[in-house]
Design a protein around this motif. Sequence first.
Motif, PDB file in Angstrom:
ATOM      1  N   MET A 152      61.245  -8.734 -22.320  1.00  0.00           N
ATOM      2  CA  MET A 152      61.011  -8.596 -20.915  1.00  0.00           C
ATOM      3  C   MET A 152      62.053  -7.623 -20.353  1.00  0.00           C
ATOM      4  SD  MET A 152      61.137 -11.548 -18.006  1.00  0.00           S
ATOM      5  CE  MET A 152      59.554 -12.136 -18.483  1.00  0.00           C
ATOM      6  N   GLN A 208      60.947  -6.542 -14.794  1.00  0.00           N
ATOM      7  CA  GLN A 208      60.020  -7.668 -14.861  1.00  0.00           C
ATOM      8  C   GLN A 208      60.744  -8.980 -14.554  1.00  0.00           C
ATOM      9  OE1 GLN A 208      58.739  -6.938 -18.867  1.00  0.00           O
ATOM     10  NE2 GLN A 208      56.758  -6.135 -18.197  1.00  0.00           N
ATOM     11  N   TRP A 209      61.939  -9.148 -15.130  1.00  0.00           N
ATOM     12  CA  TRP A 209      62.702 -10.376 -14.891  1.00  0.00           C
ATOM     13  C   TRP A 209      63.075 -10.504 -13.418  1.00  0.00           C
ATOM     14  CZ3 TRP A 209      63.328 -15.027 -16.217  1.00  0.00           C
ATOM     15  CH2 TRP A 209      64.444 -15.766 -15.838  1.00  0.00           C
TER      16      TRP A 209
END
Length: 60
Positions: free
Chosen positions: A1, A5-6
């Motif tokens: 990830m 995205q995180w």
Amino acid sequence: MTDKQWALIEPLVTGWKQARVARSPTGNPGSCDLREVVNALLCQNRTGRQWRLLPHDFPA
């Protein structure tokens, strides 16, 4: 990830974790890194592996 995205899902995941700890009788937050747990779930979803067959660098 990726970090980007995180950054999108971190508030949701940490909010869930805080609510769960607040309801816990001991208040123990646990020791797992939530980002690694999400990575493990994504890996499992992508590959279709059973949880116990995931690489050992993911949390137990």
